[in-house]
Write an enzyme that holds these catalytic residues in place. Structure first.
Site, PDB file in Angstrom:
ATOM      1  CG  HIS A 148      -9.392   6.226   9.335  1.00  0.00           C
ATOM      2  ND1 HIS A 148     -10.331   5.897   8.376  1.00  0.00           N
ATOM      3  CD2 HIS A 148     -10.110   6.458  10.462  1.00  0.00           C
ATOM      4  CE1 HIS A 148     -11.546   5.940   8.903  1.00  0.00           C
ATOM      5  NE2 HIS A 148     -11.437   6.283  10.167  1.00  0.00           N
ATOM      6  CG  ASN A 201     -19.724   9.598  -2.780  1.00  0.00           C
ATOM      7  OD1 ASN A 201     -18.542   9.703  -2.493  1.00  0.00           O
ATOM      8  ND2 ASN A 201     -20.364   8.437  -2.700  1.00  0.00           N
ATOM      9  NE  ARG A 224      -2.688  -1.383  -0.876  1.00  0.00           N
ATOM     10  CZ  ARG A 224      -2.318  -2.570  -1.387  1.00  0.00           C
ATOM     11  NH1 ARG A 224      -2.238  -3.646  -0.631  1.00  0.00           N
ATOM     12  NH2 ARG A 224      -2.023  -2.697  -2.669  1.00  0.00           N
ATOM     13  CD  GLU A 248     -21.829   4.241  -4.302  1.00  0.00           C
ATOM     14  OE1 GLU A 248     -22.217   3.434  -5.138  1.00  0.00           O
ATOM     15  OE2 GLU A 248     -21.140   3.954  -3.317  1.00  0.00           O
ATOM     16  CG  ASP A 260      -4.208   8.611  -0.224  1.00  0.00           C
ATOM     17  OD1 ASP A 260      -4.036   9.777   0.175  1.00  0.00           O
ATOM     18  OD2 ASP A 260      -5.260   8.248  -0.798  1.00  0.00           O
ATOM     19  CD  GLN A 273     -13.871   8.581   6.203  1.00  0.00           C
ATOM     20  OE1 GLN A 273     -14.406   7.558   6.613  1.00  0.00           O
ATOM     21  NE2 GLN A 273     -14.394   9.305   5.233  1.00  0.00           N
ATOM     22  CB  THR A 322     -16.492   9.376   2.499  1.00  0.00           C
ATOM     23  OG1 THR A 322     -16.707   8.400   3.519  1.00  0.00           O
ATOM     24  CG2 THR A 322     -17.187  10.651   2.873  1.00  0.00           C
TER      25      THR A 322
HETATM   26  N1  APR Z   1     -15.348  10.775  -7.100  1.00  0.00           N
HETATM   27  C1  APR Z   1     -16.216  10.828  -6.064  1.00  0.00           C
HETATM   28  N2  APR Z   1     -16.612   9.735  -5.380  1.00  0.00           N
HETATM   29  C2  APR Z   1     -16.105   8.547  -5.759  1.00  0.00           C
HETATM   30  C3  APR Z   1     -15.200   8.409  -6.835  1.00  0.00           C
HETATM   31  C4  APR Z   1     -14.820   9.602  -7.522  1.00  0.00           C
HETATM   32  N3  APR Z   1     -13.974   9.589  -8.565  1.00  0.00           N
HETATM   33  N4  APR Z   1     -14.886   7.097  -6.970  1.00  0.00           N
HETATM   34  C5  APR Z   1     -15.559   6.451  -6.028  1.00  0.00           C
HETATM   35  N5  APR Z   1     -16.309   7.306  -5.283  1.00  0.00           N
HETATM   36  C6  APR Z   1     -17.165   7.045  -4.130  1.00  0.00           C
HETATM   37  C7  APR Z   1     -17.766   5.664  -4.117  1.00  0.00           C
HETATM   38  O1  APR Z   1     -18.985   5.660  -4.851  1.00  0.00           O
HETATM   39  C8  APR Z   1     -17.988   5.431  -2.618  1.00  0.00           C
HETATM   40  O2  APR Z   1     -19.274   5.866  -2.206  1.00  0.00           O
HETATM   41  O3  APR Z   1     -16.351   7.121  -2.982  1.00  0.00           O
HETATM   42  C9  APR Z   1     -16.927   6.318  -1.958  1.00  0.00           C
HETATM   43  C10 APR Z   1     -15.813   5.548  -1.302  1.00  0.00           C
HETATM   44  O4  APR Z   1     -16.358   4.831  -0.251  1.00  0.00           O
HETATM   45  P1  APR Z   1     -15.506   3.791   0.591  1.00  0.00           P
HETATM   46  O5  APR Z   1     -14.794   2.870  -0.314  1.00  0.00           O
HETATM   47  O6  APR Z   1     -16.438   3.205   1.606  1.00  0.00           O
HETATM   48  O7  APR Z   1     -14.394   4.660   1.305  1.00  0.00           O
HETATM   49  P2  APR Z   1     -14.494   5.507   2.619  1.00  0.00           P
HETATM   50  O8  APR Z   1     -15.863   6.067   2.789  1.00  0.00           O
HETATM   51  O9  APR Z   1     -13.345   6.442   2.607  1.00  0.00           O
HETATM   52  O10 APR Z   1     -14.253   4.401   3.731  1.00  0.00           O
HETATM   53  C11 APR Z   1     -14.148   4.812   5.049  1.00  0.00           C
HETATM   54  O11 APR Z   1     -13.614   2.621   5.773  1.00  0.00           O
HETATM   55  O12 APR Z   1     -12.486   0.756   5.096  1.00  0.00           O
HETATM   56  C12 APR Z   1     -12.493   1.786   5.990  1.00  0.00           C
HETATM   57  O13 APR Z   1     -10.754   2.842   7.160  1.00  0.00           O
HETATM   58  C13 APR Z   1     -11.253   2.628   5.866  1.00  0.00           C
HETATM   59  O14 APR Z   1     -11.005   5.019   5.703  1.00  0.00           O
HETATM   60  C14 APR Z   1     -11.776   3.923   5.278  1.00  0.00           C
HETATM   61  C15 APR Z   1     -13.199   3.959   5.803  1.00  0.00           C
END
Ligand code: APR
Length: 244
Positions: free
Chosen positions: A112, A205, A62, A207, A97, A94, A180
């Protein structure tokens, strides 16, 4: 055209979606696995106790992935917004990176943890990851000899900066959420506190997030497309109105 007054107190929360356009996979979009691993095998204190070697191999990957990735236009827009607002800008991420700080953001709380550091859980001292990254074995603390761990908040652990975050949530006037899913707490609940204390809430977002009902203005789309346009409007000093 809607300009943001420079004295508006803005708090931003980002998640994995903002780094998707930099080539880093989000969590929820990877079919329940994180880079082909089950979360409970690599991202819990128990997993580290059970198999520190596997956990280190995973986080080395990572880390290498994160230093190869480049910040994208959404990260840079937030740098612009911070330059415009100065001390009235704060960000919580969160993401582990480090792309926000590499883009140039200053006021960032990495709740995080961060891939670029390791942690001695006994001495509570952090060491740069670069010092241990190329080693095959599990790195140990130079002071007490305990196994170092990645400086990441794992599932079942308490995120960093919760006291500071609570203060920021209570005093912000605009709470902007980017990329998120609104699934993982406590971050998913921040919008509720901000809204309760009077902030306007905006989200970008791909979605609908799980906490959509608490968001006043929702922009569906890629953050790399939507955020630069919004920030351009907000920071346009030629615009007359100012009622974001
Ligand atoms: N632009 C905007 N949104 C996007 C894009 C983009 N290019 N690509 C993906 N997404 C959206 C997805 O649709 C999703 O709803 O970003 C969101 C990412 O969600 P997660 O994968 O759940 O990530 P996150 O919300 O940061 O997770 C929170 O969960 O796994 C743990 O600790 C980890 O920090 C992480 C926490």
């Amino acid at each position: 055209m809607v300009r943001l007054p420079r004295d508006k107190n803005v708090l931003v929360l980002t998640g994995a979606g903002i780094s998707a356009e930099s080539g880093i996979k989000t969590f929820r979009d990877s079919g329940g696995l994180w880079e082909d691993h089950r979360v409970e095998d690599v991202a819990t204190p128990k997993a580290f106790e059970r198999n520190p070697r596997l956990v280190w191999d995973f986080y080395r990957q990572r880390y290498l992935q994160s230093i190869e990735a480049q910040p994208n236009s959404a990260h840079y827009s937030l740098v612009e917004l911070e330059q415009y607002l100065g001390d009235n800008f704060h960000m919580i991420t969160q993401n582990i990176d480090g792309l926000h700080t590499r883009a140039g953001s200053k006021n960032v709380l990495e709740m995080h943890g961060r891939l670029r550091y390791t942690l001695c859980a006994k001495c509570r001292v952090q060491y740069p990851f670069t010092d241990v990254c190329s080693e095959e074995h599990i790195p140990v603390c130079p002071v007490c000899g305990t196994n170092l761990r990645p400086d990441i908040v794992w599932f079942g652990e308490v995120p960093y900066f919760l006291v500071e975050i609570e203060k920021l949530l209570k005093r912000c006037e605009l709470f902007l959420i980017v990329g998120t899913s609104g699934v993982v707490y406590p971050a998913a609940g921040f919008v509720m506190t901000a809204k309760y204390f009077g902030a306007k809430t905006i989200a970008i977002n791909l979605e609908q997030p799980d906490n959509r009902s608490l968001i006043d203005d929702f922009h569906m789309g890629r953050s790399g497309d939507v955020l630069p346009k919004l920030v351009q409007e907000w920071t346009n000093t030629n615009a007359l109105s100012s009622n974001v």
